[in-house]
Enzyme design. Structure first.
Site, PDB file in Angstrom:
ATOM      1  N   PHE A 194      14.846 -12.730  -2.076  1.00  0.00           N
ATOM      2  CA  PHE A 194      14.463 -11.575  -3.017  1.00  0.00           C
ATOM      3  C   PHE A 194      15.875 -11.148  -3.638  1.00  0.00           C
ATOM      4  O   PHE A 194      16.495 -10.953  -2.920  1.00  0.00           O
ATOM      5  CB  PHE A 194      13.851 -10.500  -2.096  1.00  0.00           C
ATOM      6  N   ASP A 242      16.368 -10.151   7.037  1.00  0.00           N
ATOM      7  CA  ASP A 242      15.758  -9.099   6.244  1.00  0.00           C
ATOM      8  C   ASP A 242      14.248  -9.322   6.460  1.00  0.00           C
ATOM      9  O   ASP A 242      13.736 -10.471   6.277  1.00  0.00           O
ATOM     10  CB  ASP A 242      15.927  -9.047   4.696  1.00  0.00           C
ATOM     11  N   TYR A 275       6.965   0.116   3.547  1.00  0.00           N
ATOM     12  CA  TYR A 275       5.846   0.207   2.635  1.00  0.00           C
ATOM     13  C   TYR A 275       5.042  -0.792   2.313  1.00  0.00           C
ATOM     14  O   TYR A 275       4.060  -0.578   1.559  1.00  0.00           O
ATOM     15  CB  TYR A 275       6.336   1.069   1.290  1.00  0.00           C
ATOM     16  N   LYS A 276       5.381  -1.972   3.017  1.00  0.00           N
ATOM     17  CA  LYS A 276       4.355  -3.282   2.914  1.00  0.00           C
ATOM     18  C   LYS A 276       3.421  -3.335   3.971  1.00  0.00           C
ATOM     19  O   LYS A 276       2.589  -2.589   3.962  1.00  0.00           O
ATOM     20  CB  LYS A 276       5.388  -4.386   2.589  1.00  0.00           C
ATOM     21  N   ARG A 315       0.075 -14.629  -5.741  1.00  0.00           N
ATOM     22  CA  ARG A 315       0.614 -14.133  -4.254  1.00  0.00           C
ATOM     23  C   ARG A 315      -0.698 -13.540  -3.610  1.00  0.00           C
ATOM     24  O   ARG A 315      -1.110 -12.340  -4.350  1.00  0.00           O
ATOM     25  CB  ARG A 315       1.776 -13.554  -4.439  1.00  0.00           C
TER      26      ARG A 315
END
Lengths: 416, 416
Positions: free
Chosen positions: A131, A203, A228-229, A377
């Site tokens: 990312f 990560d 928050y995912k 996705r």
């Protein structure tokens, strides 16, 4: 082939199914984007109202003590710890993932530089497909340290082991890739990094709450992640950082703010790091956003990661099966590994008009997202996604593809 | 001497008095701690409910676009800008004050190092009495840059000018001191720093929303500040950073996360800073806490800093007058300047048993706070503090002191 009726049967037999009622989800939506922003736990609204109306409005400054605001990063860290195989006193929920990654990388480079046997290593290894913010933070840190550090970008997972060598100071990898859903072998890569004399920082943005994790067993040195995912902490909720006890005494990071001080209210003019995980903190945290993180963790406490993983694999297997069986006439290509051990909790397909097809899906109530290049996705979140949702999503996808019901000239939003 | 009746008259004539109704304040409390945590704007609860229930719960991931989440740091920055004399596109609300200070100091050192005439300067000047986190962040940054930077701690405002010399790279000062309420002469010190070839970074934690500011006129180079004190943004609400247009092209900071990238969704593997103020951003922000910042700014938009300052000085003058007249028999010492130009919006008195006296005040409903050593701190916030509150607070203070109604062995809270 699996039918919709089969899916309904599986939902009726699913031990996790009752947990869906603890989320507020728009009834008309099939939400397959919990890997980007998790759904809202119903309890989060009442929790925020209490923080705002009572703790802030009525108790005001006293809430730093009486409502435990000051201890919240550690208390939430302890509640999150079991989901990642961490111990108590090893995790704090604080700052953004980017900022926490900066701390972790700085600390890891510091540990290496302090070791006479390893102090001359100057390479920070990561993946080109990581990312972007992870790469940018590594570039930012290494560029500013002015000791000649450089970031090595590796082109594929297959090339990683060879790229980790005697020059490597720190390896920094995202455990599950945000685009492809590819899951690294944490144990093997950690062992390889250590054998080469490097430290390894993980990560967990697309792993925490999505796949079982055992950071101690798998040899991670430091880790950061997102709430928050899959953890459903709320938009932009503070992230987390894990520092195992074995590294805490050596952990030093340049964002040495007062929350990381051994005695923050002594107001001493020199920084002295707190004992333990507290030294990973920096400044005052956004309490309303932070407090809501607990509501997501409360739901995880009602099940376990083994049950979540079993359903996650069943959902992603089903999605792959149905897309390939029902949309096989269209130029879709699976980029997520079929092998369970290498798969996170998402499925990505490329399509030449991936952006337009995703917009059409969203317009029909199937919310996934799009990532360059050409990747659609779909995130599968076992706490609130049903087998029937998977069937319905594929049905709508087939309808869109068969009818070419998408606008290939659709203007792109700034955020997709 | 001013009487309580005089105070009620002044309240009845106060043009700011109606704004108090826009805050939710416990009726039994005299809240003189808005310099630590501002009171809650009534609108903040509904705003948070909308963010949580509708934007997050119903619109989910789409809210990054439809609710403007992604632009919130800049939009709020533009709304805050007029309060500090900044222009549009010069402020973002983001991260903590500590983290923003790290960015500002790093950027200022970078600008100096890049200047052939000034690149060899190695001293970062600040005050020993600065808020500790500011010193700690400077220590953290300078220690990690490993170019031999050091932090010079100056013992008093009177010694500052002499301490800023040809070795000084960057001067970093908090405009209004958190303990004493002393307000620096921003224009004079900025001019002196520039004359010596240094850049100057101002921390506005106790200034923004408290005193009029004109950063451009007064020659500041960079600034950071807090939104949860006088700006009433909510507990731990994200802080702000100001980068004037003249410095934006040269502004570089090591926390180079994706929100600061020129094209965050292009997912390019190399960092390229955004044009303008966006390059001061780093990672994803806590939206619920961030959104509430606007509710405080909405109230400031109904008045102006000149009116706020006039009432602030009237309130602090009145408090000093009444304490000295009515509590003169007790060992209280004023540490806040009497001179208006050198005073912020708080008044601090020392007392040998300051901590115990403050606890007794809080127990009687007068909420100020305590700071080592021996300092009782009273913040005056013209948007919601009444003249009669000042009279009543002093009346209760006198009662406590006259009756020695405080417990000198009171246990201390972790956070005071």
């Amino acid at each position: 082939m699996t039918t919709r009726k089969d899916c309904l049967t599986r939902d009726s037999q699913d031990a996790l199914a009752p947990l869906r009622a603890q989320f507020d989800l728009p009834p008309e939506l099939i939400y397959l984007d919990g890997n980007s922003l998790g759904a809202r736990p119903r309890a989060a609204l009442a929790r925020a109202q209490d923080v705002i109306a009572r703790e802030w409005g009525q108790d005001l400054i006293r809430s730093w003590n009486t409502a435990g605001w000051f201890d919240l990063p550690k208390r939430l860290g302890d509640r999150l710890a079991p989901l990642i195989g961490a111990g108590a006193g090893e995790v704090v929920v604080t700052d953004s993932t980017s900022v926490n990654l900066f701390k972790a990388l700085a600390a890891a480079l510091h540990m290496q530089a302090a070791d006479p046997a390893r102090g001359e290593r100057r390479v920070l290894v990561t993946e080109r497909s990581n990312f972007p913010t992870d790469i940018y933070m590594a570039q930012g840190l290494s560029g500013w340290l002015q000791r000649g550090y450089r970031v090595r970008l590796v082109d594929s997972p297959a090339e990683l082991e060879a790229a980790i060598d005697a020059d490597s100071a720190v390896v920094m990898l995202t455990h599950v890739n945000y685009r492809t859903g590819y899951q690294h072998d944490m144990a093997a890569l950690s062992a390889h990094a250590h054998a080469q004399g490097a430290l390894i920082v993980w990560d967990l943005a697309h792993s925490a709450g999505a796949v079982p994790l055992d950071l101690h067993r798998d040899g991670a040195d430091l880790a950061v992640g997102c709430t928050y995912k899959y953890l459903n902490g709320g938009p932009g909720a503070p992230a987390f950082i894990w520092v195992p006890r074995r590294h805490q005494a050596a952990f030093r990071q340049p964002l040495s703010g007062w929350w990381g001080h051994a005695a923050p209210f002594a107001m001493a003019p020199d920084f002295a790091p707190a004992d333990g995980i507290g030294r990973a903190l920096c400044g005052t945290q956004p309490i309303a956003s932070l407090a809501m993180v607990e509501c997501g963790l409360d739901i995880f406490a009602q099940t376990d990661m083994a049950a979540i993983r079993a359903k996650s694999l069943a959902l992603t297997d089903l999605f792959i099966e149905l897309v390939e069986a029902r949309c096989g006439a269209h130029p879709l290509e699976l980029v997520t590994p079929r092998q369970h051990a290498r798969r996170g909790s998402q499925v990505s397909f490329t399509h030449p008009h991936g952006y337009a097809v995703m917009q059409a899906l969203i317009a029909r109530g199937v919310v996934g997202d799009y990532r360059e290049p050409a990747i659609m996705r779909f995130g599968f979140t076992p706490l609130y996604t049903r087998y029937a949702d998977v069937w319905d999503a594929v049905d709508i996808l087939r309808d869109i593809l068969d009818g070419q019901a998408y606008d290939i000239d659709a203007a792109r939003d700034a955020v997709t």
